[in-house]
Structure formats: structure tokens, C-alpha cells
Design an enzyme around this catalytic site. Sequence first.
Site, short mmCIF file in Angstrom:
data_model
loop_
_atom_site.label_atom_id
_atom_site.label_comp_id
_atom_site.label_asym_id
_atom_site.label_seq_id
_atom_site.Cartn_x
_atom_site.Cartn_y
_atom_site.Cartn_z
N TYR A 145 56.30 63.70 55.66
CA TYR A 145 56.18 64.66 56.64
C TYR A 145 58.08 65.25 57.42
O TYR A 145 57.49 65.54 58.73
CB TYR A 145 55.31 64.11 58.08
CG TYR A 145 53.90 63.92 57.95
CD1 TYR A 145 53.12 63.94 56.96
CD2 TYR A 145 53.85 62.66 58.00
CE1 TYR A 145 51.72 62.95 56.11
CE2 TYR A 145 52.77 62.20 58.56
CZ TYR A 145 51.88 62.21 57.03
OH TYR A 145 50.34 61.57 56.30
N LYS A 187 67.74 37.09 67.47
CA LYS A 187 67.40 38.45 68.45
C LYS A 187 65.34 38.46 68.77
O LYS A 187 65.07 38.89 68.12
CB LYS A 187 67.67 39.68 68.40
CG LYS A 187 67.43 41.32 69.01
CD LYS A 187 68.10 40.36 70.68
CE LYS A 187 67.28 41.47 71.03
NZ LYS A 187 68.32 40.86 72.86
N ASP A 220 72.58 40.46 71.73
CA ASP A 220 73.23 40.60 72.88
C ASP A 220 74.43 40.05 73.51
O ASP A 220 75.61 40.43 73.90
CB ASP A 220 72.36 41.71 73.56
CG ASP A 220 71.05 40.86 73.57
OD1 ASP A 220 70.92 39.74 73.28
OD2 ASP A 220 69.92 40.72 73.98
N ASP A 244 77.65 43.07 60.63
CA ASP A 244 78.89 43.90 60.21
C ASP A 244 79.23 44.21 61.76
O ASP A 244 80.41 44.62 62.01
CB ASP A 244 77.69 44.99 59.62
CG ASP A 244 78.27 45.91 59.67
OD1 ASP A 244 79.31 45.93 59.43
OD2 ASP A 244 77.77 46.65 58.94
N ASP A 248 83.41 43.91 63.65
CA ASP A 248 84.19 44.86 64.20
C ASP A 248 84.54 44.84 65.50
O ASP A 248 86.12 45.05 66.26
CB ASP A 248 83.70 47.04 64.21
CG ASP A 248 84.10 47.21 63.14
OD1 ASP A 248 83.97 47.14 61.92
OD2 ASP A 248 83.72 48.75 62.83
#
Length: 358
Positions: A145, A187, A220, A244, A248
Site C-alpha cells: 500500500y 537483546k 544497550d 555493525d 562504529d
Amino acid sequence: MTTHRIASLPGDGIGLEVVPAAQQVLDAAGKRHGFSFDWTGFEWGCEHYTRTGRMMPEDALDTLKGFDSIFLGAVGYPGVPDHVSLWGMLIPIRRAFEQYVNLRPVKLLRGITSPLRGIEPGDLDFLVVRENNEGEYSEIGGRLYRGTPRELAVQEAVFTRAGVERVQRYAFELARSRGGRCDSATKSNGIIHTMPFWDEVFRGIAAGYPDVDSREYHIDALAALFVLDPRRFDVVVASNLFGDILTDLGAAIVGSIGIAPSANLNPEGTYPSMFEPVHGSAPDIAGKGIANPIGQIWSGAMMLDHLGHEQAATEIVDAIERVLDEAAVRTPDLGGSATTEDVTAAVIEQLGQQGGGA
Ligand SMILES: NC(=O)c1ccc[n+]([C@@H]2O[C@H](COP(=O)([O-])OP(=O)(O)OC[C@H]3O[C@@H](n4cnc5c(N)ncnc54)[C@H](O)[C@@H]3O)[C@@H](O)[C@H]2O)c1
């Protein structure tokens, strides 16, 4: 004399600057140690896409299969959507060649000041093992949609027992070889199917390594610990997306994304492995001659290690440290004013000043 056949894929943006720079350093290291490279360059990437509608030719994987290793710069440039450039070149290579380990060192080099308070070179030297073939980066899903108020997007994550076991086992083997520990990014409190599965497999693998300490951290909390207490880590294994993002952050705490190297490994050696820096094509500085070539050069050192030239690899990392520390030749991302060319020449000079090759 051994000659290694390497496919050179500079890609886009600063890849076109840092790949030739790193090749010069690798050639110099080879000369010292009695081996050489037969580089074959391929001009694949966003410009190729603009001309032909493909990031690389249809038979690219067949072409690459015959090389000893692949040396890649970065892909992606404004004008081509990032998911097109990534899925048109980098991800197909990683998957077709079962480069299921993305190995990313997080090491604070001499001569670099970490943005973290009280952290000195020697304090930070750990490895992130990122799952590189499946996980959150999957093609399964779709959109419905489009352009209506009912629009929806579904993206499936794919975790297979074979895929999770092999990367976690690699991480435990690595931790054992370093006499260190192996921690996992999870997680499983929020992601209720794939992450409890990742944890179950982790516990099963951990049971086979009673000599290796291990712990599971929610991603986290783990990200916070990368900043608050990074000394505790030795080997961290993570899914594709978590790895990933973590790397960084890892690159940031050791000074600059311009330094961080990575290896996409097919540990069995069935296919060529691929070596590339963590950074992207940096369109904001492309063409200015100021890109830091160290991430690419260090990735080249990882390639040498993989090809069996451990001593030459160590010498390159040592030369990089002396350039940053004693010689203080640094590009603007590290607060200096040197060019890509200056840093490359300085690394080659430092290599030449080391004791005789072998
Ligand atoms: N593996 C890859 O090929 C890869 C990885 C990440 C991003 N990308 C692509 O690169 C493009 C730019 O992405 P981005 O801006 O998010 O990330 P990026 O890594 O290219 O740049 C982020 C920032 O870091 C700086 N930087 C990066 N490498 C540097 C170096 N060697 N020397 C000095 N400064 C450096 C850049 O100038 C920029 O300010 C996008 O198209 C993206 O999809 C590709």
C-alpha cells in the site's frame, strides 16, 4: 617468490584514494619480505551503476572467485540509494563467498588520544566478531500500500543454527587463542524469538569452552560499557546489525573511523576473503586528498596476516603507530594537516627503517 593475486575494488568516494595508497604500502612490505602482489583493478561501484544499471557486472562473482583475496575500499555515493549500492556489491560478495566472520579490531594505537578520559594505548585491544551473512540484514520482507495511509513495511531477521553456531564458535576459538574471554551482544528482553535463540546457541557453544569466560550483555548496556568500561572486553560476538553499530562506536573510542580496519573472512578458505576499512566512501571529503588511509592500510595488514605473512603484517601496524606517534603525521580527522599521500609516504618510510625483512 610468492605472488598473491588480489582483486582490487576501490569502489566509490575516498575508496579511490585510500586503496591505491594502501597498495603502495603492501607492495613495499612485500619487497622487504620476498613476496609480491598481482593487483587486478575493477572499476565497479556507483559510477558503474549510473552507466549500466548494475553496481558490478552479472558475472562479477565468477570473476572474483579465482583471486586469493579481495581488497575493497568503500561503496556508496549520493545519487544512488545506499541500499542499492550495498546490496548490489558488498553484501552479495560477503554472502556468495560465505565470509561469515566480519572481524573488527578495536585497538588504541600509540599516538592517538581516545576521546574517553583516562584511557591510554595498551588499555584497549579487543576484537568484535560480527556475524556477516544473515541476521537483521535480510532480503525477506516487503512493502504494501505504498503512498497510502495504510502503507506498511515488514523486514524479517533470519537466524539459522548453522549460521549462529559457526560465528560464535569462531569467536570462542579466537578468545581461547588469546587466553581471553568471549562476550555476547543480545537483546533477548525485547526481541523475543531470534535473540533468545542466539543466547541458547551461545550457551551451548560456551559449554564446550570451559576455559574461556563468557557473559551475555544486552546491546544497550553493552554500548554504554564500550564508553564507560571498555577495558573489560577481549572478544565480543554480535549479530550483523549489532556488530555493525558497535564497531562504529569501537572506531570512535579509538580515535577515528578513518583508522578502523576489518576483515570479511571465509575461515575455511573455500572462497576468497575480503579486506576493507570500517568507514564508508565519505563523500564529504572525497577528492580532497585528505582521507585518512590508515584504515585501508591496516586492513591490508590483516590481509597479509590471512595470507600467511604475520611478520610483515605486524611491521605495518608498527610503522603506522610510529607515524602517528613519533613522526606525528596525521590527517585532519585526527587533528593534523597531513594529506593521504603524506601519511602513505610516512608509513612506507617507517617500514624502510625497520630491521631487515625476512
Ligand atoms: N563498507 C562500506 O562500503 C560502507 C560503510 C559505511 C558506509 N558506506 C557508504 O558510504 C557513504 C557515506 O556514509 P557515511 O557518511 O554514513 O559514513 P562514512 O564512514 O563514509 O563517513 C562518516 C564520517 O567519517 C568521515 N570519514 C570516514 N572515513 C574517513 C577517512 N578515511 N578519513 C577521514 N575521515 C573519514 C567522513 O568524512 C564522515 O564525516 C554512504 O553511501 C554509505 O552507504 C559504505
